[in-house]
Design an enzyme around this catalytic site. Structure first.
Site, mmCIF file in Angstrom:
data_model
loop_
_atom_site.group_PDB
_atom_site.id
_atom_site.type_symbol
_atom_site.label_atom_id
_atom_site.label_comp_id
_atom_site.label_asym_id
_atom_site.label_seq_id
_atom_site.Cartn_x
_atom_site.Cartn_y
_atom_site.Cartn_z
ATOM 1 N N GLY A 109 0.837 -1.212 0.000
ATOM 2 C CA GLY A 109 0.000 0.000 0.000
ATOM 3 C C GLY A 109 0.858 1.242 0.000
ATOM 4 O O GLY A 109 2.093 1.165 0.092
ATOM 5 N N GLY A 111 2.716 3.526 1.467
ATOM 6 C CA GLY A 111 3.305 3.669 2.792
ATOM 7 C C GLY A 111 3.819 5.068 3.073
ATOM 8 O O GLY A 111 4.130 5.415 4.215
ATOM 9 N N LYS A 138 4.623 12.483 -2.005
ATOM 10 C CA LYS A 138 5.416 11.319 -1.585
ATOM 11 C C LYS A 138 6.366 11.772 -0.480
ATOM 12 O O LYS A 138 7.210 12.648 -0.717
ATOM 13 C CB LYS A 138 6.196 10.763 -2.770
ATOM 14 C CG LYS A 138 7.073 9.549 -2.424
ATOM 15 C CD LYS A 138 7.596 8.899 -3.684
ATOM 16 C CE LYS A 138 8.587 7.781 -3.376
ATOM 17 N NZ LYS A 138 9.111 7.155 -4.590
ATOM 18 N N ASP A 150 8.857 4.878 8.015
ATOM 19 C CA ASP A 150 8.553 6.147 8.683
ATOM 20 C C ASP A 150 7.692 7.081 7.822
ATOM 21 O O ASP A 150 7.395 8.202 8.228
ATOM 22 C CB ASP A 150 9.864 6.853 9.085
ATOM 23 C CG ASP A 150 10.774 7.087 7.889
ATOM 24 O OD1 ASP A 150 10.338 6.866 6.745
ATOM 25 O OD2 ASP A 150 11.942 7.497 8.105
ATOM 26 N N ARG A 201 3.876 14.283 -7.083
ATOM 27 C CA ARG A 201 3.830 13.568 -8.365
ATOM 28 C C ARG A 201 2.453 13.724 -8.995
ATOM 29 O O ARG A 201 1.438 13.817 -8.291
ATOM 30 C CB ARG A 201 4.074 12.066 -8.151
ATOM 31 C CG ARG A 201 5.295 11.732 -7.358
ATOM 32 C CD ARG A 201 5.695 10.280 -7.520
ATOM 33 N NE ARG A 201 4.824 9.317 -6.861
ATOM 34 C CZ ARG A 201 5.190 8.063 -6.622
ATOM 35 N NH1 ARG A 201 6.382 7.631 -7.013
ATOM 36 N NH2 ARG A 201 4.370 7.228 -6.012
ATOM 37 N N ARG A 208 -1.584 0.382 -9.740
ATOM 38 C CA ARG A 208 -0.471 -0.515 -10.110
ATOM 39 C C ARG A 208 -1.003 -1.926 -10.321
ATOM 40 O O ARG A 208 -2.111 -2.241 -9.877
ATOM 41 C CB ARG A 208 0.552 -0.541 -8.954
ATOM 42 C CG ARG A 208 1.124 0.821 -8.645
ATOM 43 C CD ARG A 208 1.194 1.039 -7.113
ATOM 44 N NE ARG A 208 1.539 2.434 -6.797
ATOM 45 C CZ ARG A 208 2.770 2.879 -6.657
ATOM 46 N NH1 ARG A 208 3.777 2.038 -6.744
ATOM 47 N NH2 ARG A 208 3.001 4.136 -6.404
ATOM 48 N N ASP A 277 4.302 -4.156 -7.687
ATOM 49 C CA ASP A 277 3.730 -2.958 -7.050
ATOM 50 C C ASP A 277 4.355 -1.681 -7.614
ATOM 51 O O ASP A 277 3.916 -0.581 -7.278
ATOM 52 C CB ASP A 277 3.907 -3.003 -5.526
ATOM 53 C CG ASP A 277 5.342 -3.244 -5.116
ATOM 54 O OD1 ASP A 277 5.913 -4.274 -5.525
ATOM 55 O OD2 ASP A 277 5.912 -2.399 -4.401
ATOM 56 N N ASN A 278 5.354 -1.827 -8.465
ATOM 57 C CA ASN A 278 5.960 -0.652 -9.096
ATOM 58 C C ASN A 278 5.661 -0.601 -10.594
ATOM 59 O O ASN A 278 6.360 0.068 -11.347
ATOM 60 C CB ASN A 278 7.475 -0.650 -8.878
ATOM 61 C CG ASN A 278 7.833 -0.354 -7.435
ATOM 62 O OD1 ASN A 278 7.038 0.226 -6.697
ATOM 63 N ND2 ASN A 278 9.020 -0.758 -7.019
ATOM 64 N N ASP A 287 7.730 5.155 -9.730
ATOM 65 C CA ASP A 287 8.552 4.775 -8.577
ATOM 66 C C ASP A 287 10.041 4.771 -8.909
ATOM 67 O O ASP A 287 10.656 3.722 -9.137
ATOM 68 C CB ASP A 287 8.129 3.405 -8.022
ATOM 69 C CG ASP A 287 7.017 3.570 -6.997
ATOM 70 O OD1 ASP A 287 6.349 4.620 -7.024
ATOM 71 O OD2 ASP A 287 6.832 2.669 -6.163
HETATM 72 P P1 AMP Z 1 9.342 0.560 -2.947
HETATM 73 O O1 AMP Z 1 10.327 -0.550 -2.980
HETATM 74 O O2 AMP Z 1 9.922 1.930 -2.748
HETATM 75 O O3 AMP Z 1 8.416 0.527 -4.118
HETATM 76 O O4 AMP Z 1 8.440 0.344 -1.661
HETATM 77 C C1 AMP Z 1 7.768 -0.854 -1.374
HETATM 78 C C2 AMP Z 1 6.719 -0.596 -0.328
HETATM 79 O O5 AMP Z 1 7.298 -0.037 0.841
HETATM 80 C C3 AMP Z 1 5.627 0.387 -0.747
HETATM 81 O O6 AMP Z 1 4.420 -0.060 -0.191
HETATM 82 C C4 AMP Z 1 6.072 1.684 -0.121
HETATM 83 O O7 AMP Z 1 5.001 2.550 0.116
HETATM 84 C C5 AMP Z 1 6.701 1.197 1.160
HETATM 85 N N1 AMP Z 1 7.734 2.114 1.665
HETATM 86 C C6 AMP Z 1 8.957 2.353 1.140
HETATM 87 N N2 AMP Z 1 9.631 3.245 1.884
HETATM 88 C C7 AMP Z 1 8.823 3.576 2.919
HETATM 89 C C8 AMP Z 1 8.942 4.449 4.046
HETATM 90 N N3 AMP Z 1 10.038 5.170 4.266
HETATM 91 N N4 AMP Z 1 7.896 4.523 4.893
HETATM 92 C C9 AMP Z 1 6.785 3.787 4.697
HETATM 93 N N5 AMP Z 1 6.610 2.950 3.674
HETATM 94 C C10 AMP Z 1 7.608 2.852 2.777
HETATM 95 MG MG MG Z 2 6.925 1.375 -4.846
#
Ligand code: AMP
Ligand code: MG
Length: 517
Positions: A109, A111, A138, A150, A201, A208, A277-278, A287
């Site tokens: 989701g 995050g 973001k 975080d 963004r 996705r 998810d990307n 992403d």
């Molecule tokens: P990513 O690999 O950046 O596509 O992230 C994978 C998942 O981790 C997604 O659901 C992001 O929203 C979540 N995510 C990545 N970095 C953070 C962060 N600093 N805080 C919260 N969720 C994160």
């Molecule tokens: Mg992502």
């Protein structure tokens, strides 16, 4: 899908609004229901500063970039840090799932993303036929989907995302846009202590592959159907009356993804984290994490240090995209109902990729209409580039000079890239000359000119991004601003910017990045 002018009455009455007010935002994704999202206010940033603005992306929403207007800058910083939404509430985060590095990762989701809503496009030249664009922050703080994260994004990765989104747009590669970057002194812990930033963004939809996987694999097929109907209505209204809209949607995604990956390959872009998810349902780039533009050509190159096996390396991107499309097909199967039809729809990817890749390479090498022997000529060029670890961007760019004046001296910059194999370079260039021998001088000049529009002079090279980041960390954004300006016009050599077109210094080594951002 063309924009119907009758749906844009405000465009006529009110072409450009002053900041900070965004054009009326509507929150259509939220109408899908509570299962699909959570509504909550972002935390925002303490003492936010507006650092980078894309004038073009602002124009897309009918906003005027604030330039030196202090009040307007403050208003933008308030709005695009999430502070305004923190006071007013109303942002949403969406739930999705995904396959990461080939493994089912379950629920993920947004995050660290907050969707403010959708704004109407005010600039048909940039809207790619999409009348409504979602506006998403973001890094504005945690969400119910943050898990152990975080909810923040550090300045380093935010600068990379801002610059790369806008660079890709100007390279003509479908992508989420970056409206602006706001930063703050708020400390954020990664491998070391860094500071927080928020990138705003824009995209017609942030849905996705993983959104569909979430509802499919949790057995909620009514919700899956609602999401498909929403996506079709929102992005492909022409498919609404199809006998099997889920199947037609899959076909569209496969086609769009095929042409996207071909464009990545042609500019030497490696995404780095092609998890489902990307992957955007639009087939656009989304992403920007540990991505990289290749300097020295290495088909096995990935910038992502967490990808020990090179799953997402340059040469594997087409195969991985197809794998991801099969995961999407699997997720949509309860609606599609026919496994063979779903497989056939995914195979549209191969067709679309191969045509776009062939056309892309024909254009890059100045070959014009494809001929029987061209695939060999292209493959031998790629092998030669790889054997010499030649700079991808510069080598292609300089080829135009050879095509323009085949009897002239080789550009020294080109020979330098092939120092270890000068004979093979000569042989290959001779084959290119033979292939183009029918062109007269005027046709050659024209061909060379079109090569300059297929081979950018400037891409976001890693060492340039790193330089801009290290200056920005000291509070000096001039290098980032300069890079942004030049990347907005990547095809034309810009006087005084030779340093931004040059390959990485030999001691720089291949760029490597972790997923931490
Ligand atoms: P990513 O690999 O950046 O596509 O992230 C994978 C998942 O981790 C997604 O659901 C992001 O929203 C979540 N995510 C990545 N970095 C953070 C962060 N600093 N805080 C919260 N969720 C994160
Ligand atoms: Mg992502």
């Amino acid at each position: 899908m063309a924009i119907d002018p009758s749906t844009l009455p405000d465009l006529v009455r009110d072409p450009v609004r002053d900041p900070p007010c965004l054009p009326q935002l509507r929150q259509r994704y939220a109408e899908l229901g509570a299962e699909f999202h959570s509504t909550h206010a972002p935390q925002g940033l303490p003492q936010p500063r507006l650092r980078l603005v894309s004038d073009d992306a602002a124009r897309l929403l009918g906003l005027r970039a604030p330039d030196d207007d202090t009040d307007a800058r403050e208003a933008w910083a308030r709005m695009f840090s999430g502070n305004q939404a923190a006071a007013e509430g109303g942002a949403i985060s969406t739930v999705y799932a995904g396959h990461q590095f080939g493994n089912w990762a379950g629920q993920l989701g947004d995050g660290r993303a907050h969707l403010l809503g959708e704004a109407m496009s005010r600039d048909p030249a940039q809207s790619l036929g999409h009348a409504w664009w979602e506006v998403q922050l973001k890094g504005a703080g945690p969400t119910p989907y943050s898990r152990r994260g975080d909810g923040r994004a550090v300045l380093r990765s935010s600068i990379r995302e801002f610059l790369c989104s806008e660079a890709m747009w100007h390279l003509g590669i479908p992508t989420t846009r970056a409206l602006c970057l706001v930063d703050s002194d708020l400390p954020v812990r990664r491998e070391t202590l860094e500071t927080a930033a928020v990138v705003t963004r824009l995209c017609p939809s942030f849905v996705r592959f993983g959104h569909f996987e979430h509802f499919s694999y949790s057995g909620r097929h009514d919700s899956l159907r609602r999401l498909v109907d929403y996506t079709v209505a929102r992005l492909h209204p022409e498919l609404a009356d199809a006998a099997n809209p889920a199947l037609e949607l899959l076909r569209e995604v496969a086609r769009a993804t095929g042409s996207l990956i071909a464009r990545w390959q042609c500019v030497g872009f490696v995404h780095g984290v092609m998890n489902t998810d990307n992957m955007s349902v639009l087939g656009w780039t989304i992403d920007y994490g540990p991505f990289g533009f290749m300097d020295a050509f290495d088909p096995g190159y990935t910038p992502n240090t967490t990808d020990a096996h090179g799953r997402y390396a340059w040469a594997r991107q087409p195969g991985v995209a197809r794998w991801n499309l099969l995961a999407l097909a699997q997720a949509l199967l309860p609606l599609i109902g026919d496994e063979q039809a779903a497989r056939d729809a995914v195979e549209e990817f191969a067709e679309s990729f191969m045509v776009a890749m062939r056309d892309g390479m024909q254009a890059k090498l100045g070959l014009g209409e494809p001929r029987d022997d061209d695939p060999d000529l292209v493959q031998d060029w790629l092998d030669l580039l790889a054997d010499c670890r030649a700079d991808w961007t510069l080598s292609h760019r300089l080829l135009a000079q050879v095509v323009a004046s085949p009897a002239g001296q080789l550009p020294p910059g080109l020979s330098a890239q092939f120092e270890s194999r000068p004979r093979r370079l000569q042989d290959w260039l001779e084959r290119l000359r033979l292939r183009l021998h029918e062109l007269d001088a005027a046709q050659r000049a024209q061909r060379a000119d079109s090569m300059l529009r297929a081979n950018p002079c400037y891409v976001l090279r890693h060492h340039l991004a790193q330089h801009a980041i290290s200056q920005a960390r000291q509070g000096d954004f001039s290098a980032a601003l300069r890079l942004h300006r030049v990347l907005c016009d990547p095809w034309r050599e810009q006087p005084g910017c030779e340093d931004l077109a040059a390959p990485a210094p030999p001691d720089a080594g291949p760029p490597v990045l972790s997923c931490s951002s």
